[in-house]
Design a protein around this motif. Structure first.
Motif, PDB file in Angstrom:
ATOM      1  N   LYS A   3     -16.908  23.009 -32.506  1.00 42.23           N
ATOM      2  CA  LYS A   3     -17.261  21.869 -33.412  1.00 42.23           C
ATOM      3  C   LYS A   3     -16.914  22.553 -34.593  1.00 42.23           C
ATOM      4  O   LYS A   3     -17.583  21.867 -35.678  1.00 42.23           O
ATOM      5  CB  LYS A   3     -18.731  21.440 -33.478  1.00 42.23           C
ATOM      6  N   MET A   4     -16.177  23.745 -34.920  1.00 39.75           N
ATOM      7  CA  MET A   4     -15.692  24.083 -36.293  1.00 39.75           C
ATOM      8  C   MET A   4     -14.138  23.928 -36.170  1.00 39.75           C
ATOM      9  O   MET A   4     -13.461  24.807 -35.809  1.00 39.75           O
ATOM     10  CB  MET A   4     -16.156  25.627 -36.498  1.00 39.75           C
ATOM     11  N   TYR A   5     -13.758  22.789 -36.918  1.00 42.78           N
ATOM     12  CA  TYR A   5     -12.348  22.884 -36.894  1.00 42.78           C
ATOM     13  C   TYR A   5     -11.632  23.516 -37.961  1.00 42.78           C
ATOM     14  O   TYR A   5     -12.019  23.709 -38.936  1.00 42.78           O
ATOM     15  CB  TYR A   5     -12.061  21.220 -37.441  1.00 42.78           C
ATOM     16  N   ILE A  37     -10.742  28.429 -42.540  1.00 42.82           N
ATOM     17  CA  ILE A  37     -11.686  28.513 -41.798  1.00 42.82           C
ATOM     18  C   ILE A  37     -13.071  28.872 -42.581  1.00 42.82           C
ATOM     19  O   ILE A  37     -12.890  29.974 -43.258  1.00 42.82           O
ATOM     20  CB  ILE A  37     -11.557  29.431 -40.466  1.00 42.82           C
ATOM     21  N   SER A  38     -14.223  28.633 -42.226  1.00 41.70           N
ATOM     22  CA  SER A  38     -15.271  29.139 -43.091  1.00 41.70           C
ATOM     23  C   SER A  38     -15.708  30.378 -42.232  1.00 41.70           C
ATOM     24  O   SER A  38     -15.626  30.597 -40.903  1.00 41.70           O
ATOM     25  CB  SER A  38     -16.512  28.041 -42.765  1.00 41.70           C
ATOM     26  N   GLY A  39     -16.194  31.646 -42.992  1.00 39.92           N
ATOM     27  CA  GLY A  39     -16.699  32.729 -42.219  1.00 39.92           C
ATOM     28  C   GLY A  39     -17.897  32.650 -41.225  1.00 39.92           C
ATOM     29  O   GLY A  39     -18.048  33.282 -40.281  1.00 39.92           O
ATOM     30  N   ARG A  40     -18.374  31.408 -41.574  1.00 42.61           N
ATOM     31  CA  ARG A  40     -19.617  31.054 -40.828  1.00 42.61           C
ATOM     32  C   ARG A  40     -19.199  30.526 -39.417  1.00 42.61           C
ATOM     33  O   ARG A  40     -19.975  30.584 -38.385  1.00 42.61           O
ATOM     34  CB  ARG A  40     -20.591  30.297 -41.349  1.00 42.61           C
ATOM     35  N   SER A  41     -18.028  30.339 -39.330  1.00 43.38           N
ATOM     36  CA  SER A  41     -17.323  29.775 -38.133  1.00 43.38           C
ATOM     37  C   SER A  41     -17.358  31.146 -36.965  1.00 43.38           C
ATOM     38  O   SER A  41     -17.015  30.571 -35.872  1.00 43.38           O
ATOM     39  CB  SER A  41     -16.374  29.081 -38.162  1.00 43.38           C
ATOM     40  N   ILE A  42     -17.176  32.154 -37.724  1.00 39.85           N
ATOM     41  CA  ILE A  42     -16.672  33.340 -36.436  1.00 39.85           C
ATOM     42  C   ILE A  42     -17.891  34.127 -35.812  1.00 39.85           C
ATOM     43  O   ILE A  42     -18.915  34.041 -36.434  1.00 39.85           O
ATOM     44  CB  ILE A  42     -16.019  34.334 -37.400  1.00 39.85           C
ATOM     45  N   LEU A  79      -6.894  36.483 -37.408  1.00 42.84           N
ATOM     46  CA  LEU A  79      -7.928  36.470 -38.464  1.00 42.84           C
ATOM     47  C   LEU A  79      -7.100  37.208 -39.482  1.00 42.84           C
ATOM     48  O   LEU A  79      -6.961  38.513 -39.351  1.00 42.84           O
ATOM     49  CB  LEU A  79      -9.352  36.709 -37.985  1.00 42.84           C
ATOM     50  N   VAL A  80      -6.673  36.652 -40.511  1.00 43.45           N
ATOM     51  CA  VAL A  80      -6.031  37.361 -41.766  1.00 43.45           C
ATOM     52  C   VAL A  80      -6.933  37.483 -42.993  1.00 43.45           C
ATOM     53  O   VAL A  80      -7.411  36.511 -43.614  1.00 43.45           O
ATOM     54  CB  VAL A  80      -4.765  36.785 -42.188  1.00 43.45           C
ATOM     55  N   LYS A  81      -7.443  38.827 -43.341  1.00 50.03           N
ATOM     56  CA  LYS A  81      -8.385  38.803 -44.436  1.00 50.03           C
ATOM     57  C   LYS A  81      -7.755  39.359 -45.629  1.00 50.03           C
ATOM     58  O   LYS A  81      -6.528  40.026 -45.548  1.00 50.03           O
ATOM     59  CB  LYS A  81      -9.581  39.802 -44.012  1.00 50.03           C
ATOM     60  N   LEU A 106     -13.828  38.452 -30.852  1.00 50.67           N
ATOM     61  CA  LEU A 106     -13.921  37.582 -31.794  1.00 50.67           C
ATOM     62  C   LEU A 106     -13.855  36.093 -31.417  1.00 50.67           C
ATOM     63  O   LEU A 106     -12.801  35.913 -30.919  1.00 50.67           O
ATOM     64  CB  LEU A 106     -13.295  37.792 -33.124  1.00 50.67           C
ATOM     65  N   ARG A 107     -14.593  35.154 -31.513  1.00 48.80           N
ATOM     66  CA  ARG A 107     -14.353  33.705 -31.316  1.00 48.80           C
ATOM     67  C   ARG A 107     -14.652  32.801 -32.534  1.00 48.80           C
ATOM     68  O   ARG A 107     -15.471  33.305 -33.625  1.00 48.80           O
ATOM     69  CB  ARG A 107     -15.210  33.309 -29.998  1.00 48.80           C
ATOM     70  N   LEU A 108     -14.365  31.734 -32.565  1.00 50.47           N
ATOM     71  CA  LEU A 108     -14.589  30.621 -33.206  1.00 50.47           C
ATOM     72  C   LEU A 108     -15.594  29.796 -32.617  1.00 50.47           C
ATOM     73  O   LEU A 108     -15.505  29.343 -31.513  1.00 50.47           O
ATOM     74  CB  LEU A 108     -13.422  29.620 -33.836  1.00 50.47           C
TER      75      LEU A 108
END
Length: 262
Positions: free
Chosen positions: A217-219, A199-204, A167-169, A212-214
């Motif tokens: 069903k969040m492609y 990636i959407s932040g809501r996927s994390i 994850l790169v912020k 941390l995982r994704l």
């Protein structure tokens, strides 16, 4: 001559990159060191100059610089550079007059500072793009997919396949290692390709061990940073793109076969 200039320079101008409302303005890369014709990828690639430098607070440990005099970087070489994530710019000196070549000051300026004669062949430095675009990205380097077994709510064993990424912020100096689920239930695992993905932040999510995982069903959507024609029309960086070329991203579309139970 251009290789010699780069090998002894303190800085070189990086090209502009733009897509939709995302613009990465040209900026100077301070050169830490530069080497001429260093073989990479077991000799499959040999850039004219290999540069290590800093663009503001972002480090480019490997930046390939190709000099165009007679021939531009061809499609097979573009694909090789992109597949292996090698950041590359091309400086086009094919149109220089004999007078410009003979004048050391003019020639040096053309090599190092002329915005109009350079463009990105491949840009994949996730920290650089995330900061300039002000977007969080997932960066994939490792194609390995691992497996573990959990029990579903119904009490049945279910195999989870995962791939590691980062994850790169924007503005963060450190990448955070993150586990990416593979959604190909009941099929052969298809790892996400190397490169940058949206990636959407809501996927994390955070698992019970604090990792941390994704979410399933969040492609992830792979960003295609490099148009085949630098001056051609460009989609928005975060707008879906058709085909495999051009800015924008390609959505990873698959049919689900099975249900993980949660």
């Amino acid at each position: 001559m251009a290789k010699d200039v780069l090998a002894t320079a303190d800085a070189v101008l990086l090209p502009r990159w733009a897509s939709g409302d995302i613009v990465i303005e040209p900026e100077s890369l301070a050169i830490v060191n530069a080497r001429v014709e260093v073989p990479l990828l077991d000799g499959a690639a040999r850039p004219d100059v290999l540069v290590h430098g800093m663009a503001s607070d972002i480090e480019f440990d490997l930046l390939c610089v190709e000099i165009r005099v007679h021939h531009e970087v061809d499609e097979p070489k573009r694909d090789l550079l992109a597949t292996n994530g090698l950041d590359t710019i091309e400086i086009d000196l094919s149109g220089l007059s004999d007078e410009a070549v003979a004048d050391p000051i003019t020639f040096r300026r053309e090599v190092l500072e002329n915005l109009a004669n350079r463009h990105w062949i491949h840009l994949s430095r996730a920290s650089y793009v995330a900061l300039r675009a002000d977007k969080a990205l997932i960066e994939v380097e490792d194609l390995t997919v691992s497996e573990r077994v959990i029990n579903t709510k119904a009490g049945r064993p279910f195999t989870i396949r995962e791939q590691w990424g980062f994850l790169v912020k924007p503005g963060s100096r450190e990448r955070v290692r993150i586990q990416i689920p593979d959604e190909t239930v009941g099929e052969d695992a298809q790892p996400y390709p190397r490169g940058m993905h949206t990636i959407s932040g809501r996927s994390i999510t955070v698992d019970q061990w604090g990792r941390l995982r994704l979410r399933y069903k969040m492609y992830l959507d792979q960003i295609q940073m490099n148009p085949p024609e630098p001056d051609g029309p460009q989609r928005g960086l975060f707008d879906a793109a058709e085909g495999s070329r051009g800015p924008g991203f390609n959505v990873r579309v698959r049919d689900w076969k099975g249900y993980p139970g949660y």
